[in-house]
Design a protein around this motif. Structure first.
Motif, short mmCIF file in Angstrom:
data_model
loop_
_atom_site.label_atom_id
_atom_site.label_comp_id
_atom_site.label_asym_id
_atom_site.label_seq_id
_atom_site.Cartn_x
_atom_site.Cartn_y
_atom_site.Cartn_z
N LEU A 17 -13.06 0.50 1.65
CA LEU A 17 -13.66 0.30 3.11
C LEU A 17 -12.59 1.05 4.02
CD1 LEU A 17 -11.21 -1.66 4.61
CD2 LEU A 17 -11.69 -3.33 3.13
N THR A 18 -13.44 1.22 5.17
CA THR A 18 -12.64 2.35 6.29
C THR A 18 -12.04 1.32 7.36
OG1 THR A 18 -13.96 4.10 5.41
CG2 THR A 18 -12.75 4.14 7.64
N ARG A 19 -10.77 1.59 7.84
CA ARG A 19 -10.24 0.51 8.84
C ARG A 19 -9.35 1.43 9.83
NH1 ARG A 19 -5.21 -1.53 8.04
NH2 ARG A 19 -4.39 -1.33 5.77
N SER A 72 -4.00 3.28 -1.08
CA SER A 72 -4.32 2.39 -2.35
C SER A 72 -3.04 1.61 -2.65
CB SER A 72 -4.28 3.61 -3.50
OG SER A 72 -2.98 4.21 -3.61
N THR A 73 -3.02 0.93 -3.74
CA THR A 73 -1.88 -0.18 -4.06
C THR A 73 -0.83 0.91 -4.41
OG1 THR A 73 -3.04 -0.39 -6.37
CG2 THR A 73 -3.31 -1.89 -4.58
N PRO A 74 0.57 0.47 -4.31
CA PRO A 74 1.69 1.00 -4.85
C PRO A 74 1.69 1.44 -6.47
CG PRO A 74 2.31 -0.80 -3.41
CD PRO A 74 0.83 -1.10 -3.98
N ASP A 82 -9.27 2.53 2.65
CA ASP A 82 -8.62 1.61 2.06
C ASP A 82 -8.94 0.87 0.84
OD1 ASP A 82 -6.63 -0.59 1.38
OD2 ASP A 82 -6.64 -1.32 3.44
N ILE A 83 -8.53 1.20 -0.34
CA ILE A 83 -8.99 0.71 -1.59
C ILE A 83 -7.95 -0.16 -2.21
CG2 ILE A 83 -10.42 2.82 -2.16
CD1 ILE A 83 -8.24 3.66 -4.16
N GLN A 96 0.82 -1.28 -0.10
CA GLN A 96 -0.07 0.08 -0.02
C GLN A 96 0.99 1.33 -0.17
OE1 GLN A 96 -1.80 -0.99 3.65
NE2 GLN A 96 -0.68 0.24 4.91
N GLN A 97 0.22 2.48 -0.44
CA GLN A 97 0.89 3.62 -0.16
C GLN A 97 -0.31 4.58 0.17
OE1 GLN A 97 1.81 5.92 -3.91
NE2 GLN A 97 0.35 4.83 -5.10
N LEU A 98 0.27 5.83 0.89
CA LEU A 98 -0.48 6.68 1.43
C LEU A 98 -0.98 7.78 0.33
CD1 LEU A 98 -2.08 7.89 3.86
CD2 LEU A 98 -0.07 9.20 4.41
N ARG A 99 -2.01 8.13 -0.01
CA ARG A 99 -2.40 9.31 -1.13
C ARG A 99 -3.40 10.34 -0.30
NH1 ARG A 99 -3.17 7.03 -6.92
NH2 ARG A 99 -2.34 9.11 -7.32
#
Length: 412
Positions: free
Chosen positions: A300-302, A257-259, A293-294, A242-245
């Motif tokens: 979804l939210t976590r 999201s995914t890298p 989180d996609i 994952q990466q933070l966007r």
């Protein structure tokens, strides 16, 4: 080269007898699998087992016509094939071409590829050769000319079924002649990386190690969370998932999201990086956020225990990070072109220049294909030039040993 009985399964029933296959009693019973002259996997069917065994023996001994060419071409070196290629075509060449092509072969292709078995020449060899030409200052027009000649010869070898495919087809020459557009303009040294780690505040030091020691991109670092989902200390694995966007328009702020380019992967967790992460967890600790989180394709939210946040415990935008980075870069004495991505370049070039196979570097960087890795870091491939005088020196040594060894006449 196995011989298969198509009428029966390999497993046996409760009575220890082989079970009949669906095609039992229909068609030819015996199958021989082999590799043909072009290197392709093939099979041939026989009614009698004795005929199948005879053909299998011919394939393994290299007598069968289907595989004979492979035995010959395995030992064929580039110089020998290039000579055949030239002799078969020069009758139709203009006078200038008759002069130029043998000269380019002799000066620029044969010294590099001449003694190599033609089937062993691969994409890495070709890119390393082009990289050396550019390093030596060879004009781009000349590089294009030499490469074009080499590609033409290798294309002919494919048509003649000497090689299964042309390694030149994986080369994007236009990008290479533009100076290999992916090649980093600047790569920090060991000392420069360590200096940066010294000036960065404690709460971000592990981020520097993730960039330099694991090759992670900035978004992937900022998306790291505590727990085995990302860093599994027990197995020694780092999961880049994952990466933070940041997008106020679509997700109202931060989300996972995914890298980049879907480059999800599991890589080795370097022991030194693991120590830095462990120290970070104990001294700084994560901050938990409820984040969309996609990464699975569905939103979804976590709760996410994020590792790297601001001094006030806030998530970091690219803009805020750029402001922090400018101060750290100046304090470390880095040039303006030095970015966080320079740490990824440091990681890759360190692996490459220390002899790690390009395929392993590709895996560590999670590139989509090997060509991207090679085009970016070909200049850091270790040079494997042949030592001067190697053969002559070995022969001279062998001659000395022969003279020193007692002959049968001396013993008598």
């Amino acid at each position: 080269m196995p011989i298969d009985d198509l009428w029966y399964l390999t497993k046996r029933g409760p009575d220890k007898k082989r079970l009949p296959a669906k095609r039992h009693g229909r068609g030819k019973r015996w199958r021989v699998r082999y590799t043909d002259a072009a290197g392709e996997s093939r099979e041939k069917l026989f009614e009698r087992k004795t005929d199948a065994e005879a053909f299998d023996l011919e394939c393994r001994s290299g007598v069968a016509a289907e595989v004979k060419a492979t035995r010959e071409t395995d030992r064929l070196v580039f110089a020998e094939y290039a000579q055949r290629w030239r002799e078969s075509r020069e009758s139709g060449w203009a006078t200038e071409t008759r002069r130029r092509i043998p000269q380019n072969l002799r000066k620029h292709l044969l010294p590099v590829f001449g003694e190599k078995p033609i089937r062993s020449i691969n994409l890495t060899d070709v890119l390393a050769w082009l990289g050396r030409l550019l390093d030596d200052g060879v004009p781009k027009t000349s590089v294009s000319l030499y490469f074009g000649l080499f590609k033409t010869i290798m294309n002919a070898a494919v048509i003649d079924k000497v090689i299964p495919d042309n390694p030149c087809n994986g080369v994007k020459l236009a990008q290479i002649l533009r100076g290999l557009s992916r090649v980093p303009k600047w790569v920090p040294t060991n000392d420069q990386v360590l200096r940066l780690a010294e000036v960065v505040p404690r709460r971000f030091r592990a981020a520097i190690w993730l960039g330099a020691g694991e090759g992670l991109r900035l978004g992937e670092v900022l998306g790291m969370e505590a727990g085995p989902r990302c860093a599994d200390f027990d197995s020694g694995d780092l999961h880049v998932v994952q990466q933070l966007r940041h997008s106020p328009e679509h997700f109202g702020g931060f989300y996972l999201s995914t890298p980049k380019s879907g480059s999800i992967g599991t890589v080795d967790l370097d022991p030194v990086v693991a120590e830095e992460l462990a120290d970070h967890l104990s001294e700084v600790g994560p901050v938990e956020f409820e984040l969309p989180d996609i990464t699975t394709g569905e939103r979804l939210t976590r709760p996410v225990p994020v590792l790297f946040t601001s001094a006030r415990g806030k998530l970091l935008t690219d803009t805020y990070w750029a402001e922090l980075w400018a101060d750290w870069r100046e304090a470390a004495g880095w040039p303006k072109g030095g970015t966080f991505h320079s740490l990824r370049h440091f990681f890759a070039t360190t692996l490459m220049s220390n002899g790690v196979e390009p395929q392993e570097v590709q895996k560590a960087l999670r590139h989509a294909n090997l060509r991207i890795t090679l085009e970016t870091y070909v200049h850091w491939l270790p040079k494997k030039d042949r030592p001067r005088g190697l053969v002559g020196g070995l022969l001279r040594q062998a001659g000395s040993e022969r003279r020193e060894a007692p002959t049968s006449q001396d013993r008598n």
